[in-house]
Write an enzyme that holds these catalytic residues in place. Sequence first.
Site, mmCIF file in Angstrom:
data_model
loop_
_atom_site.group_PDB
_atom_site.id
_atom_site.type_symbol
_atom_site.label_atom_id
_atom_site.label_comp_id
_atom_site.label_asym_id
_atom_site.label_seq_id
_atom_site.Cartn_x
_atom_site.Cartn_y
_atom_site.Cartn_z
ATOM 1 N N LEU A 1 -34.969 15.764 20.841
ATOM 2 C CA LEU A 1 -33.615 15.447 20.713
ATOM 3 C C LEU A 1 -33.372 14.137 20.105
ATOM 4 O O LEU A 1 -32.426 14.002 19.616
ATOM 5 C CB LEU A 1 -33.337 15.367 22.395
ATOM 6 C CG LEU A 1 -33.142 16.739 23.061
ATOM 7 C CD1 LEU A 1 -32.927 16.706 24.648
ATOM 8 C CD2 LEU A 1 -32.021 17.581 22.238
ATOM 9 N N GLU B 259 -26.202 16.921 23.182
ATOM 10 C CA GLU B 259 -27.489 16.051 23.126
ATOM 11 C C GLU B 259 -27.435 14.569 23.596
ATOM 12 O O GLU B 259 -27.833 13.692 22.824
ATOM 13 C CB GLU B 259 -27.930 16.052 21.544
ATOM 14 C CG GLU B 259 -28.108 17.304 20.925
ATOM 15 C CD GLU B 259 -28.681 17.569 19.307
ATOM 16 O OE1 GLU B 259 -29.334 16.363 19.119
ATOM 17 O OE2 GLU B 259 -28.461 18.597 19.050
ATOM 18 N N THR C 181 -31.458 23.052 27.271
ATOM 19 C CA THR C 181 -30.151 23.019 28.324
ATOM 20 C C THR C 181 -30.054 24.402 29.056
ATOM 21 O O THR C 181 -29.943 25.369 28.471
ATOM 22 C CB THR C 181 -28.591 22.882 27.488
ATOM 23 O OG1 THR C 181 -29.023 21.400 26.800
ATOM 24 C CG2 THR C 181 -27.749 22.754 28.460
#
Length: 386
Positions: free
Chosen positions: A241, A365, A134
């Site tokens: 993820l 997430e 991120t």
Amino acid sequence: MADPIDLLGVAELFSEEERLIRDTVREFVDDKVRPHVGRWFADGTFPLELAPELGKLGLFGMHLTGYGCAGASATAYGIACMELEAVDSGLRSFVSVQGSLAMTAIHKFGSEQQKQQWLPRMASGEAIGCFGLTEPDFGSNPAGMRTTAKRTAGGWVLNGSKLWITNGGVAEIAVVWARTEDGVRGFLVPRGTKGFTTRDIKDKLSLRASVTSELVMQDCELPEDAVLADSRGLRAPLSCLNEARFGILWGAVGAARDCYATALRYAKSRVQFDRPIAGFQLTQQKLVGMALELEKAFLTAQHIGRLKDAGRCEAAHVSFGKLNNVRVALDIAREARTILAASGITTEYSVLRHANNLESVLTYEGTSEIHTLVLGEAITGIGAYR
């Protein structure tokens, strides 16, 4: 007589080994974490001395095989996440980022040398990892990342930053994803590397018993073998993820269960108008509503776990579980707080702490909006992300 915390007896579907894992993790967190986590949350600290103990329990990368990992089933891993998050989302996040993100990235995409170097130490809790995907301006759209890795005569130079990185400030090794001439690649960046710094994010109102950080790479020089050799394209980090999201959909059940159980105990002991408030119709309506939603979320997690163990779990299944179970957990936490009334706003009870934590779980997430669009595409066959 039905268990008031598990009216349908969903836990009876667990195998003997799964029940043993549940009981072992529950006993550990009740002894080592629950008495202290309210203070850790209030102080904004996470006790790193727990890491070796979590490693001894086999919780780091427990669904992975080899290199000191437990090689447990997906459902067993989910059950462990449920018990961890029943105490605090920060604890489950610590374990999840270590195993489902950092260790999984190395296990899936790293060289044998990288696996041998890092995975045994990470499995034992000796080395902590983090996962840098991120960025400040690119959360739901990682394809827009600005962090770059350029080849040099001796290896690579990374430039860019990552934000909202769990474990970042305490990690010995960071898995950093960057754009290269060949597409997105993963890189192993050890703490102490020249040009690599971290900054912890303070004054959080959520996940306070967790370390959240910014990673900064400024002309960060890495050797050629720092790249995860088999990582090419966004599918690599997104597959990691998905592993972490699986843990989340189980963990949310644990947080919800703890809120419901806390509210039930309180309602049976709190006396108003000469009787326990559990004897009033409106309180019973709240408790029944929580129990119904908790069991449905539990069944959802159980079914997705069995699908994953059978090799039939798809991304849409995980999105279904994450979207539904976190939403349910938040609703239960808020409803439980109303039963506790003023007592519900203190750290003496867990419900508002869970509610605050779940506000982060709701968006990290994969936000609710993103998981809604994943399911929308699964239903219609049409992508609607843009």
